[in-house]
Enzyme design. Structure first.
Site, PDB file in Angstrom:
ATOM      1  N   ALA A  74       0.808  -1.213   0.000  1.00  0.00           N
ATOM      2  CA  ALA A  74       0.000   0.000   0.000  1.00  0.00           C
ATOM      3  C   ALA A  74       0.845   1.268   0.000  1.00  0.00           C
ATOM      4  CB  ALA A  74      -0.946   0.005   1.207  1.00  0.00           C
ATOM      5  N   THR A  75       2.034   1.217   0.586  1.00  0.00           N
ATOM      6  CA  THR A  75       2.900   2.404   0.576  1.00  0.00           C
ATOM      7  C   THR A  75       3.276   2.779  -0.852  1.00  0.00           C
ATOM      8  OG1 THR A  75       3.804   2.049   2.795  1.00  0.00           O
ATOM      9  CG2 THR A  75       5.164   3.306   1.260  1.00  0.00           C
ATOM     10  N   ASN A 154      -5.680   3.889  10.654  1.00  0.00           N
ATOM     11  CA  ASN A 154      -4.897   2.763  11.170  1.00  0.00           C
ATOM     12  C   ASN A 154      -4.640   2.827  12.672  1.00  0.00           C
ATOM     13  OD1 ASN A 154      -3.299   4.976   9.898  1.00  0.00           O
ATOM     14  ND2 ASN A 154      -1.581   3.958  10.907  1.00  0.00           N
ATOM     15  N   GLN A 182      -6.387  -0.610   5.535  1.00  0.00           N
ATOM     16  CA  GLN A 182      -7.064  -1.142   6.721  1.00  0.00           C
ATOM     17  C   GLN A 182      -8.541  -1.433   6.460  1.00  0.00           C
ATOM     18  OE1 GLN A 182      -5.615  -2.010   9.451  1.00  0.00           O
ATOM     19  NE2 GLN A 182      -3.711  -0.861   9.601  1.00  0.00           N
ATOM     20  N   HIS A 204      -0.585  -7.752   3.514  1.00  0.00           N
ATOM     21  CA  HIS A 204      -0.315  -8.265   4.862  1.00  0.00           C
ATOM     22  C   HIS A 204      -1.285  -7.767   5.924  1.00  0.00           C
ATOM     23  CE1 HIS A 204       1.773  -4.878   7.085  1.00  0.00           C
ATOM     24  NE2 HIS A 204       1.789  -4.396   5.854  1.00  0.00           N
ATOM     25  N   THR A 242       9.531  -7.574 -12.771  1.00  0.00           N
ATOM     26  CA  THR A 242       9.024  -8.939 -12.839  1.00  0.00           C
ATOM     27  C   THR A 242       8.008  -9.191 -11.730  1.00  0.00           C
ATOM     28  OG1 THR A 242      11.105  -9.719 -13.773  1.00  0.00           O
ATOM     29  CG2 THR A 242       9.661 -11.381 -12.792  1.00  0.00           C
ATOM     30  N   CYS A 327       4.424   2.052  11.676  1.00  0.00           N
ATOM     31  CA  CYS A 327       5.426   2.811  10.921  1.00  0.00           C
ATOM     32  C   CYS A 327       6.089   3.880  11.776  1.00  0.00           C
ATOM     33  CB  CYS A 327       4.779   3.455   9.687  1.00  0.00           C
ATOM     34  SG  CYS A 327       3.548   4.711  10.070  1.00  0.00           S
TER      35      CYS A 327
END
Length: 388
Positions: A74-75, A154, A182, A204, A242, A327
């Site tokens: 997501a970042t 979050n 989230q 994740h 890739t 974070c």
């Protein structure tokens, strides 16, 4: 003794069915090929798996599979959406609207663009982290090109009026981006119904692997983006590199699993939160920073007045919890989110985030809640302000 895990907002363990699916795309006796290799079976199998995952991701947000771009998380998706739009539409305008309590992936990206000549309006939330539709309307300018508001905060669990903001954006021909790291799989998200043009997804956070995510980019009317990564022209030219087939397969499987179980999952989160708060609210002088009627119930943020958060975490050594966003965990400064909703420094330092998930049990939350009550009471008894 294994800690009770109550930090699902930071990351989730990979679901066993997801892990098993991923293993099929790793080794020589599996489907390990490069999806871009179109001259042999190994590549065809990998491409077929990627196509299936793209459909699974698209389905959970009601989009066209061709609108899904795979990223590292997501970042990266936030960066690609915000920078990509800013650079592509710079001739139209250089103004962006967001909130002051977005994830750092949005805040810092907007901050970078400010050094490049763009202007950003940061909407200030109320004491529960809520942003109103009127605030968004008031911030609109003739040169506004993007509105970026998250689906679920979050740190607080607060939800936002995405459908209403989407209508405003569409009426003014402004693009609308949502960081849904989230939110996807936990609350209802329909990019068509909500008028969302770009949406960030993280693997994740939904029992998929780390290191993979996606960005939804609307095709009609087409959203233009300047890519961040150049190379082989993968992902419709938006994101070269890739494709990590096994991670993409894991993301797709996780999305399908969350969609199938969403109603049951959400009911479980509400039940766990009620049981947790029934015990914790026995304490005096606590502030619940999460709006209980406008939130994702798997996240609850509480301030325990008169207690140092780090000391409380030490007392709660048998459980994994957070003092804020993962974070920001290396920072000694109090959470910028809590500061922005009006908590003073001592209150922010006395706040903890508890987040529940798929594997959290009633026994887990009951034990945790009772231990919190006991620990807070002990720490307050040791404090000159609270001790008798």
């Amino acid at each position: 003794m294994k800690q009770i895990y109550l930090d699902y907002a930071a990351t989730t363990p990979i679901d066993e069915t997801v892990a098993q699916k991923m293993q099929q795309y790793l080794t020589l006796d599996g489907m390990f090929g490069n999806p871009a290799s179109n001259t042999h079976t190994y590549g065809w199998q990998a491409q077929e798996a990627v196509d299936q995952a793209r459909l699974q991701v698209a389905t959970i947000i009601n989009s066209d599979p061709r609108e899904i771009i795979f990223t590292s998380g997501a970042t990266e998706s936030d960066n690609l959406a915000i920078k990509g739009v800013a650079y592509a539409y710079a001739q139209k305008g250089k103004h962006i609207i967001t909130s002051s309590i977005e994830h750092k992936a949005v805040i810092d990206t907007c901050g970078f663009l400010e050094t490049q000549g763009f202007e950003v309006t940061y909407l200030k939330p109320d004491h529960l982290g809520q942003i109103s539709v009127d605030q968004v309307k008031s911030a609109l300018r003739d040169d506004t090109v993007l509105i970026s508001i998250m689906a679920v905060n979050n740190e607080l669990g607060t939800c936002y009026p995405l459908t209403e903001i989407g209508k405003i954006a569409k009426a003014h021909k402004i693009l609308f981006h949502v960081d849904a790291a989230q939110g996807v799989g936990k609350i209802d998200i329909d990019v068509k119904a909500m008028g969302i043009d770009l949406l960030s997804i993280s693997g994740h956070k939904i029992y998929g692997p780390k290191g993979v995510g996606a960005l939804y980019v609307r095709r009609k009317p087409k959203v233009r983006l300047v890519p961040l990564i150049h190379g082989g022209g993968h992902e419709h030219g938006f994101r070269s590199g890739t494709l990590p087939t096994h991670q993409i397969v894991g993301l797709g499987q996780a999305c399908e699993m969350m969609q199938q179980n969403q109603i049951k999952f959400l009911a479980k989160m509400k039940s766990l939160r009620e049981q947790f708060l029934a015990v914790v609210q026995q304490l005096d002088a606590i502030i619940i920073n999460t709006p209980l009627d406008n939130c994702y119930p798997g996240i609850i943020n509480i301030t325990f007045e008169g207690v140092d958060g780090e000391a409380l975490v030490a007392f709660l050594h048998d459980m994994a919890i957070s003092m804020g966003s993962a974070c920001n965990s290396a920072s000694v400064e109090p959470s910028f989110v809590l500061a922005n909703i009006g908590l003073n420094r001592s209150q922010a330092h006395a706040s903890l985030r508890f987040s529940f998930g798929q594997y959290t049990t009633q026994e887990n939350v009951q034990h945790a809640a009772q231990k919190i009550v006991e620990s807070v009471s002990k720490l307050r008894a040791l404090s000159p302000q609270w001790g008798v």
